[in-house]
Design a protein around this motif. Structure first.
Motif, PDB file in Angstrom:
ATOM      1  N   CYS A   1      24.590 174.840  51.121  1.00 54.96           N
ATOM      2  CA  CYS A   1      23.319 174.767  50.480  1.00 54.96           C
ATOM      3  C   CYS A   1      23.281 174.080  48.884  1.00 54.96           C
ATOM      4  O   CYS A   1      24.903 174.169  48.656  1.00 54.96           O
ATOM      5  CB  CYS A   1      23.152 176.037  50.021  1.00 54.96           C
ATOM      6  SG  CYS A   1      22.427 176.757  52.287  1.00 54.96           S
ATOM      7  N   CYS A   2      23.356 173.242  48.399  1.00 53.36           N
ATOM      8  CA  CYS A   2      23.431 172.766  47.367  1.00 53.36           C
ATOM      9  C   CYS A   2      21.968 172.749  46.862  1.00 53.36           C
ATOM     10  O   CYS A   2      20.733 173.240  47.249  1.00 53.36           O
ATOM     11  CB  CYS A   2      23.386 171.164  47.446  1.00 53.36           C
ATOM     12  SG  CYS A   2      24.921 170.880  48.283  1.00 53.36           S
ATOM     13  N   PRO A   3      21.963 173.611  45.069  1.00 56.45           N
ATOM     14  CA  PRO A   3      20.555 173.541  44.767  1.00 56.45           C
ATOM     15  C   PRO A   3      20.298 172.550  44.017  1.00 56.45           C
ATOM     16  O   PRO A   3      18.677 172.753  43.589  1.00 56.45           O
ATOM     17  CB  PRO A   3      20.851 174.904  43.323  1.00 56.45           C
ATOM     18  CG  PRO A   3      22.245 174.427  42.934  1.00 56.45           C
ATOM     19  CD  PRO A   3      23.126 173.801  44.533  1.00 56.45           C
ATOM     20  N   ASP A   4      20.589 171.250  43.913  1.00 65.96           N
ATOM     21  CA  ASP A   4      19.752 170.762  43.601  1.00 65.96           C
ATOM     22  C   ASP A   4      20.241 168.750  43.665  1.00 65.96           C
ATOM     23  O   ASP A   4      21.612 168.577  44.407  1.00 65.96           O
ATOM     24  CB  ASP A   4      20.368 170.172  41.779  1.00 65.96           C
ATOM     25  CG  ASP A   4      22.188 170.075  41.402  1.00 65.96           C
ATOM     26  OD1 ASP A   4      22.692 169.316  41.914  1.00 65.96           O
ATOM     27  OD2 ASP A   4      22.300 171.764  40.668  1.00 65.96           O
ATOM     28  N   GLY A   5      20.193 167.802  43.491  1.00 65.57           N
ATOM     29  CA  GLY A   5      20.603 166.632  44.160  1.00 65.57           C
ATOM     30  C   GLY A   5      21.571 166.115  43.318  1.00 65.57           C
ATOM     31  O   GLY A   5      22.878 166.093  44.115  1.00 65.57           O
ATOM     32  N   LYS A   6      22.341 166.468  42.421  1.00 62.65           N
ATOM     33  CA  LYS A   6      23.671 166.239  41.614  1.00 62.65           C
ATOM     34  C   LYS A   6      24.968 167.059  42.480  1.00 62.65           C
ATOM     35  O   LYS A   6      25.728 165.865  43.251  1.00 62.65           O
ATOM     36  CB  LYS A   6      24.104 166.805  40.217  1.00 62.65           C
ATOM     37  CG  LYS A   6      24.608 165.509  39.399  1.00 62.65           C
ATOM     38  CD  LYS A   6      24.287 166.495  37.983  1.00 62.65           C
ATOM     39  CE  LYS A   6      23.810 165.483  37.127  1.00 62.65           C
ATOM     40  NZ  LYS A   6      23.988 166.150  35.983  1.00 62.65           N
TER      41      LYS A   6
END
Lengths: 363, 121
Positions: free
Chosen positions: B30-35
């Motif tokens: 899981c990633c909360p942002d594109g970066k």
């Protein structure tokens, strides 16, 4: 120079001491206030983070395990303990609503179940029963979003509330619960409906399956101008051919807005007499409504409308209406090129107008 | 076990989708942002990418572009979009997105779409 000397003579060391003491106290007070503010903010942040984490775990546990599993019960008890603070309650409600907005099916139902098990429904009902309008509106929104159908009838009682926000929320919720049957509130609506409100209601209706609009003729003839306008939009959106007569009667209304919407709607539900009605009413209409009529004739018209359109193209005083009339001629007439050539050569219509239409039609 | 890269900034949605996919037997990152997501687009590559279109720092469209620029592996991308953002979905398809799902969505439908994409690749 003399004045300056006099001024400094007035300040004694005692004055300076008192002033510095006062400033010192102000600074200390300021620091304490900032510290308290940050402390409260930090506490709220961590409190929200704790609830968010617990809700995350709870939703996860409900998804994976049985909703009555001891782990879930324990999590719910822990969250309930955090929800003593009303601010936390609101945070939890907002979080659950935002999550539910993105989900469908069983997952969405699980969120609703969690909302009920956390006794958050009681908080929404408390807000709904509040005399403060924004709280009441918030309560209606929450109860609707969490699909609390047992509250349908009390919410419906606010569809004619004197407060606009409460009224709109109640109307949207009623349509959400009952679909097209919920439109019954239009029978008794005495207050106004803004453009935005009408768009919101139409959008809400699009989310429900199409139903019957039995009272539509009654709404079109309503004494509330906004109900008439909204009813015309309904007839337009759902192509209610059966109300052609009622819509046509709106062309005699005083309000330009209603007549404009009636023109649009008639274009969509055009019957035998529609074009004739447009031709008859044209000269009495405003510039804006004339344009709307010509645009509709371009869609529903045929060769029978040519004499009328030619008259508009030659005699109309406004250039934009002339252009639209020629455009309508080009759309309605199968022998477009010939008729445009005739118009150009007769000199009754400016050559530039005909050239523009020829260009549009890709000659 | 197929590896899913899930990029979603709404933590509750992220967690819900994560748990559902985990339950279905996927390995989920899981990633909360594109970066942060871009950092995961290295070998070993994920088998499928699920991305929201509205993300902080790097948009979902840029993620689609970055995934499709990977030469070593053809990774399918499913984008999440909110209602009314159909024009962005069109752009995502032009960039190479394989499928899209509109919010609100059903977790079962999402799982079916993921399985279908993995099967077709």
């Amino acid at each position: 120079m003399i004045q300056k000397v006099r001024f400094f003579h007035l300040i004694s060391p005692m004055h300076l001491y008192n002033a510095s003491l006062l400033f010192g106290m102000v600074i200390v007070l300021l620091v304490i206030t900032i510290y308290c503010y940050l402390w409260v903010k930090k506490r709220r942040f961590f409190s929200k983070a704790r609830i968010s984490d617990k809700l995350d775990d709870c939703i996860g546990a409900i998804l994976i395990e049985d909703a009555t599993a001891p782990e879930v019960e324990l999590l719910i008890a822990e969250i309930k303990a955090l929800l003593i603070n009303p601010l936390n309650k609101q945070f939890a409600i907002d979080l659950l609503i935002n999550t539910k907005k993105n989900l469908l099916g069983q997952a969405a139902q699980n969120i609703v179940n969690l909302y009920e098990r956390l006794d958050l429904k009681a908080e929404s009902i408390r807000k709904f029963n509040s005399l403060i309008w924004h709280q009441r509106a918030g309560g209606i929104y929450e109860l609707y979003m969490m699909n609390q159908r047992d509250m349908q009838s009390p919410i419906a009682q606010h569809t004619n509330s004197p407060n606009e926000t409460v009224r709109v929320e109640a109307q949207v919720a009623t349509l959400g619960f009952s679909g097209f049957n919920g439109l019954a509130f239009l029978n008794d609506l005495t207050y106004s409906m803004t453009e935005w409100q009408q768009i919101k209601l139409l959008e809400q209706l699009h989310l429900t399956s199409v139903g019957e609009l039995r009272d539509l003729p009654q709404w079109i003839q309503s004494s509330n101008q906004d109900v008439v306008l909204f009813a015309l939009k309904l007839a337009d959106s759902y192509q209610q051919l059966g109300v052609h007569k009622e819509v046509a009667s709106c062309m005699a209304k005083e309000s330009e807005k209603i007549r404009y919407q009636a023109i649009q709607t008639l274009g969509r539900i055009a019957g035998e007499g529609t074009r004739e009605l447009f031709r008859m009413r044209y000269d009495a209409e405003t510039r804006n409504n004339k344009m709307a009529m010509l645009k509709q004739i371009a869609v529903i018209g045929d060769v029978e409308d040519l004499p009328f359109l030619e008259r508009v193209a030659t005699q109309e005083k406004y250039e934009d209406l002339k252009i639209q009339a020629v455009r309508a001629i080009a759309t309605c007439c199968p022998e477009r090129e010939e008729i445009l050539w005739d118009l150009k050569s007769s000199g009754t219509v400016a050559e530039s107008i005909v050239q523009q239409i020829e260009f549009e039609f890709g000659k | 076990m197929s590896k899913v890269l899930l990029i979603e900034d709404d933590t509750l949605i992220q967690k819900t989708v994560h748990l559902k996919l985990k339950k279905e037997g996927f390995e989920v990152i899981c990633c909360p942002d594109g970066k942060e997501a871009i950092e995961h687009l290295v070998s070993p590559f994920p088998d499928i990418v699920l991305t929201d279109l509205m993300l902080p720092y790097i948009s979902g469209l840029e993620i689609v572009g970055a995934v499709k620029a990977i030469k070593e592996k053809d990774i399918p991308v499913i984008v999440f979009s909110s209602m009314g953002h159909e024009h962005v979905v069109e752009e995502a398809f032009q960039l190479g997105a394989d499928d899209y799902i509109t919010k609100p969505f059903s977790l079962s439908e999402l799982t079916i779409r993921i399985k279908k994409q993995l099967k077709s690749k």
